[in-house]
Every structure is written in C-alpha cells, then in structure tokens.
Design an enzyme around this catalytic site. Structure first.
Site, PDB file in Angstrom:
ATOM      1  N   ARG A   1      39.349  32.018 -51.293  1.00  0.00           N
ATOM      2  CA  ARG A   1      39.224  30.613 -50.879  1.00  0.00           C
ATOM      3  C   ARG A   1      37.800  30.286 -50.405  1.00  0.00           C
ATOM      4  O   ARG A   1      37.295  29.191 -50.648  1.00  0.00           O
ATOM      5  CB  ARG A   1      40.198  30.312 -49.736  1.00  0.00           C
ATOM      6  CG  ARG A   1      41.666  30.377 -50.125  1.00  0.00           C
ATOM      7  CD  ARG A   1      42.541  30.044 -48.925  1.00  0.00           C
ATOM      8  NE  ARG A   1      42.276  28.698 -48.437  1.00  0.00           N
ATOM      9  CZ  ARG A   1      42.825  27.592 -48.941  1.00  0.00           C
ATOM     10  NH1 ARG A   1      43.679  27.676 -49.941  1.00  0.00           N
ATOM     11  NH2 ARG A   1      42.526  26.418 -48.450  1.00  0.00           N
TER      12      ARG A   1
ATOM     13  N   HIS B   1      34.986  27.111 -51.185  1.00  0.00           N
ATOM     14  CA  HIS B   1      34.190  26.280 -50.277  1.00  0.00           C
ATOM     15  C   HIS B   1      32.699  26.370 -50.632  1.00  0.00           C
ATOM     16  O   HIS B   1      31.972  25.394 -50.528  1.00  0.00           O
ATOM     17  CB  HIS B   1      34.427  26.687 -48.822  1.00  0.00           C
ATOM     18  CG  HIS B   1      35.849  26.505 -48.381  1.00  0.00           C
ATOM     19  ND1 HIS B   1      36.548  25.347 -48.632  1.00  0.00           N
ATOM     20  CD2 HIS B   1      36.726  27.335 -47.734  1.00  0.00           C
ATOM     21  CE1 HIS B   1      37.781  25.468 -48.147  1.00  0.00           C
ATOM     22  NE2 HIS B   1      37.911  26.662 -47.617  1.00  0.00           N
TER      23      HIS B   1
ATOM     24  N   ARG C   1      39.563  10.498 -53.076  1.00  0.00           N
ATOM     25  CA  ARG C   1      40.165  11.788 -52.736  1.00  0.00           C
ATOM     26  C   ARG C   1      40.307  12.603 -54.011  1.00  0.00           C
ATOM     27  O   ARG C   1      40.859  12.124 -55.007  1.00  0.00           O
ATOM     28  CB  ARG C   1      41.528  11.649 -52.066  1.00  0.00           C
ATOM     29  CG  ARG C   1      42.089  13.021 -51.696  1.00  0.00           C
ATOM     30  CD  ARG C   1      43.341  12.997 -50.869  1.00  0.00           C
ATOM     31  NE  ARG C   1      43.625  14.355 -50.400  1.00  0.00           N
ATOM     32  CZ  ARG C   1      44.150  14.662 -49.225  1.00  0.00           C
ATOM     33  NH1 ARG C   1      44.454  13.712 -48.387  1.00  0.00           N
ATOM     34  NH2 ARG C   1      44.369  15.919 -48.885  1.00  0.00           N
TER      35      ARG C   1
ATOM     36  N   LEU D   1      19.606   7.036 -47.750  1.00  0.00           N
ATOM     37  CA  LEU D   1      21.052   7.271 -47.630  1.00  0.00           C
ATOM     38  C   LEU D   1      21.421   7.829 -46.251  1.00  0.00           C
ATOM     39  O   LEU D   1      20.763   8.741 -45.749  1.00  0.00           O
ATOM     40  CB  LEU D   1      21.481   8.274 -48.714  1.00  0.00           C
ATOM     41  CG  LEU D   1      22.935   8.749 -48.672  1.00  0.00           C
ATOM     42  CD1 LEU D   1      23.871   7.641 -49.135  1.00  0.00           C
ATOM     43  CD2 LEU D   1      23.126   9.983 -49.543  1.00  0.00           C
TER      44      LEU D   1
ATOM     45  N   SER E   1      38.658  18.976 -40.784  1.00  0.00           N
ATOM     46  CA  SER E   1      39.500  18.134 -39.927  1.00  0.00           C
ATOM     47  C   SER E   1      39.825  18.874 -38.636  1.00  0.00           C
ATOM     48  O   SER E   1      39.706  20.112 -38.559  1.00  0.00           O
ATOM     49  CB  SER E   1      40.795  17.771 -40.658  1.00  0.00           C
ATOM     50  OG  SER E   1      41.644  18.901 -40.725  1.00  0.00           O
TER      51      SER E   1
ATOM     52  N   ARG F   1      43.565  26.975 -39.621  1.00  0.00           N
ATOM     53  CA  ARG F   1      43.519  27.860 -40.805  1.00  0.00           C
ATOM     54  C   ARG F   1      43.180  29.281 -40.365  1.00  0.00           C
ATOM     55  O   ARG F   1      42.704  29.493 -39.254  1.00  0.00           O
ATOM     56  CB  ARG F   1      42.467  27.337 -41.784  1.00  0.00           C
ATOM     57  CG  ARG F   1      42.918  26.053 -42.428  1.00  0.00           C
ATOM     58  CD  ARG F   1      42.061  25.713 -43.619  1.00  0.00           C
ATOM     59  NE  ARG F   1      42.596  24.523 -44.255  1.00  0.00           N
ATOM     60  CZ  ARG F   1      42.270  24.103 -45.468  1.00  0.00           C
ATOM     61  NH1 ARG F   1      41.396  24.780 -46.186  1.00  0.00           N
ATOM     62  NH2 ARG F   1      42.801  23.014 -45.959  1.00  0.00           N
TER      63      ARG F   1
ATOM     64  N   ASN G   1      39.366  22.850 -52.857  1.00  0.00           N
ATOM     65  CA  ASN G   1      38.516  24.055 -52.941  1.00  0.00           C
ATOM     66  C   ASN G   1      39.373  25.316 -53.081  1.00  0.00           C
ATOM     67  O   ASN G   1      39.059  26.208 -53.862  1.00  0.00           O
ATOM     68  CB  ASN G   1      37.651  24.203 -51.685  1.00  0.00           C
ATOM     69  CG  ASN G   1      36.610  23.115 -51.553  1.00  0.00           C
ATOM     70  OD1 ASN G   1      36.416  22.337 -52.472  1.00  0.00           O
ATOM     71  ND2 ASN G   1      35.941  23.066 -50.414  1.00  0.00           N
TER      72      ASN G   1
ATOM     73  N   TRP H   1      41.205  23.714 -37.843  1.00  0.00           N
ATOM     74  CA  TRP H   1      40.984  24.862 -36.937  1.00  0.00           C
ATOM     75  C   TRP H   1      42.138  25.840 -37.010  1.00  0.00           C
ATOM     76  O   TRP H   1      42.000  27.008 -36.653  1.00  0.00           O
ATOM     77  CB  TRP H   1      40.825  24.400 -35.487  1.00  0.00           C
ATOM     78  CG  TRP H   1      39.575  23.630 -35.200  1.00  0.00           C
ATOM     79  CD1 TRP H   1      39.485  22.309 -34.879  1.00  0.00           C
ATOM     80  CD2 TRP H   1      38.218  24.124 -35.184  1.00  0.00           C
ATOM     81  NE1 TRP H   1      38.171  21.952 -34.686  1.00  0.00           N
ATOM     82  CE2 TRP H   1      37.377  23.040 -34.855  1.00  0.00           C
ATOM     83  CE3 TRP H   1      37.646  25.373 -35.422  1.00  0.00           C
ATOM     84  CZ2 TRP H   1      35.984  23.176 -34.768  1.00  0.00           C
ATOM     85  CZ3 TRP H   1      36.264  25.506 -35.329  1.00  0.00           C
ATOM     86  CH2 TRP H   1      35.452  24.419 -34.998  1.00  0.00           C
TER      87      TRP H   1
ATOM     88  N   GLU I   1      42.637  19.445 -37.642  1.00  0.00           N
ATOM     89  CA  GLU I   1      43.769  20.327 -37.987  1.00  0.00           C
ATOM     90  C   GLU I   1      43.290  21.612 -38.686  1.00  0.00           C
ATOM     91  O   GLU I   1      43.970  22.629 -38.642  1.00  0.00           O
ATOM     92  CB  GLU I   1      44.757  19.586 -38.897  1.00  0.00           C
ATOM     93  CG  GLU I   1      45.522  18.449 -38.227  1.00  0.00           C
ATOM     94  CD  GLU I   1      44.692  17.176 -37.997  1.00  0.00           C
ATOM     95  OE1 GLU I   1      43.717  16.946 -38.739  1.00  0.00           O
ATOM     96  OE2 GLU I   1      45.024  16.432 -37.053  1.00  0.00           O
TER      97      GLU I   1
ATOM     98  N   SER J   1      45.502  11.803 -44.856  1.00  0.00           N
ATOM     99  CA  SER J   1      45.242  12.962 -43.991  1.00  0.00           C
ATOM    100  C   SER J   1      44.397  12.653 -42.756  1.00  0.00           C
ATOM    101  O   SER J   1      43.427  13.367 -42.466  1.00  0.00           O
ATOM    102  CB  SER J   1      44.600  14.091 -44.801  1.00  0.00           C
ATOM    103  OG  SER J   1      45.424  14.466 -45.861  1.00  0.00           O
TER     104      SER J   1
ATOM    105  N   ASP K   1      38.885  17.579 -51.484  1.00  0.00           N
ATOM    106  CA  ASP K   1      40.053  18.464 -51.441  1.00  0.00           C
ATOM    107  C   ASP K   1      40.144  19.305 -52.708  1.00  0.00           C
ATOM    108  O   ASP K   1      39.701  18.879 -53.776  1.00  0.00           O
ATOM    109  CB  ASP K   1      41.319  17.593 -51.276  1.00  0.00           C
ATOM    110  CG  ASP K   1      42.526  18.419 -50.863  1.00  0.00           C
ATOM    111  OD1 ASP K   1      42.354  19.584 -50.453  1.00  0.00           O
ATOM    112  OD2 ASP K   1      43.652  17.891 -50.960  1.00  0.00           O
TER     113      ASP K   1
END
Ligand code: FPP
Length: 253
Positions: free
Chosen positions: A34, A38, A189, A132, A66, A72, A23, A70, A68, A197, A21
C-alpha cells in the site's frame, strides 16, 4: 489528448478540491505494498498541481490525510507522513519556481513535530507567492472543523464580543480553516467511490461533483483536463432557473 491550451479560459473553476482515493487498491492490483500506492499517488499530486497551474486554477485543495486515517496500521501512517516530509522537502524549490503558495487545513498540531516543522517552513517560504494556492488537508475532518468554528463563535458570544444575531453565513465562513478561500467550484473524487467522506461539508454546498473510476496514482494531466471539460459543460444554477441564469451572468450577486 487534451492540451492545456484547449481548455476554455472562460470557465476555469477558481477552486478545485480533490478526494485522492484508490492508492491502496492501485497497489494491490499491481501486487505492491500500500505504501507504494501512496508513493505513486504523490507523483500524481505533482502532475495535477502542474496541470492546475497551467490552466489558471487559483485554489487546489487536496485531501491528503483525514482525521480518521490515524486509525490505519501504524506502518502505513508512518509511510504517508514520511512521504509528506519527503515531498515537501523535494518540491519546495519547484513551488517557488512556479509561484505556488502552500497552505494547510486540519489539525496540524497532531502531525509529528518533524512533519509539522517542514510543513510550516514551506508555508512560510511560499507565503508571498501569488500563483496557485495549494492547500493540503491534513488530519482533516469537516465535522471537527465545523465543531471548532461553533466553539470559537460560542466563546465570542459568551465574552460579549458578538451577539447571536451577528452570526450569519459569512461569519461562519470566516470561522472555518478555509476563511480566506472561495468555496470549491468543482469537487473531484477518484477510484469509483461515491461519497464525500467528511470533506469540506459546509464549503461544497454549491460545488459541482465529478466522480471517476480512475485510481488516484493513474490520475494525470489528461484525467484532470477531462474533469475540467466536464465541469465547463455544466450549467450552475445556485437554486435559480435556467432562464434566470442566462439573463444574469453572476447569480450569486
Ligand atoms: C487514499 O487512498 C489516499 C490516502 C489516504 C493518502 C493520500 C496520500 C497521497 C496521495 C500521498 C501524499 C500526498 C502528498 C500531498 C505528499 P487509499 O489508501 O484510501 O486507497 P484505497 O481506498 O484503495 O485503500
């Protein structure tokens, strides 16, 4: 400066999950768009994947988008999706070189076809890698994940494949996107927000939480090792007493 070699090999978290979180605020503080936040955030992803691999973390789950998100502004959603495609394309050779296996959790069918295709191709290409496990949470919502699991279990009961009494915790575990993965030991976080979230709600029941004010684009190898050292200094009790923990090295057994 903490070096990878200085991290104790005894208590390396098997699974680290990160809510990346900050960015947008990082970009704003620098007078940038913005989308630039990213872009730098994606470079931080590279640093952290390398650092996690170096110290022997086995699973690294990153909350990249997330369900959610979408909502933005469209230009920002497009910028993140473009970045995803670009990064997957650019980094696949490095994932192969470093034996990293890419996986994804979330509503992958909501990604636009090009992004989905690139993602699925790299998941396939890296599927035999044994180092990994890098898991991207994309169009992910934990409540939706649980709902999807509940529905699939309900259908099995309805069809007579299982009985209600067969449903236990491990059955639910196996019905989630994360079916084959251990639960996160450590959840990080960034950016100073103190919330979850809608991320891995079922799976973080016993995770240790680490919150840092650092914005995600500034989160580097050092910041990651600091989080790991903080985790290593903790005593995980899984509901038992401290005395029980010292007399039994594996309390979950
Ligand atoms: C949160 O910051 C970040 C996101 C919603 C997107 C995360 C995406 C990346 C790190 C880049 C792409 C990732 C990969 C794996 C290629 P925010 O925008 O919510 O920041 P803010 O809270 O300061 O506005």
């Amino acid at each position: 400066m903490i070096q990878a070699e200085e991290i104790s090999k005894n208590k390396v978290p098997v699974h680290v999950a990160i809510i990346m979180d900050g960015n947008g605020r990082w970009a704003k503080a620098k007078g940038l768009d913005r989308a630039e936040g990213h872009r730098y955030g994606a470079e931080a992803v590279k640093k952290v994947v390398r650092a996690a691999g170096k110290i022997g973390v086995e699973y690294l789950t990153l909350y990249a988008f997330s369900s959610e998100n979408w909502k933005r502004p469209q230009y920002e959603v497009d910028a993140i999706m473009d970045l995803l495609v670009f990064m997957i394309q650019r980094e696949t050779p490095e994932l192969m070189q470093n034996n990293v296996r890419l996986q994804a959790i979330g509503e992958i069918d909501r990604l636009r076809p090009e992004a989905r295709k690139k993602l699925e191709d790299t998941i396939q290409t890296t599927s035999e890698n044994t180092g990994l496990n890098l898991i991207l949470a994309l169009s992910y919502s934990s409540k939706k994940e649980i709902l999807r699991a509940v529905k699939s279990v309900a259908v099995k009961v309805k069809n007579g494949e299982i009985k209600p009494e067969d449903i236990d915790e491990s059955y639910v575990d196996g019905s989630l996107y994360t079916a084959d993965m251990p639960d996160p030991d450590l959840l990080i976080r960034t950016s100073g927000e103190l919330r979850i979230s809608n991320f891995l709600l079922w799976q973080i029941a016993y995770s240790e939480f680490y919150f840092t004010k650092t914005y995600w684009p500034d989160f580097d190898e050092q910041a990651f090792y600091e989080a790991i050292q903080d985790y290593q200094a903790r005593e995980r009790r899984f509901g038992l007493t401290g005395e029980q923990i010292t007399s039994n090295s594996n309390p979950t057994e």
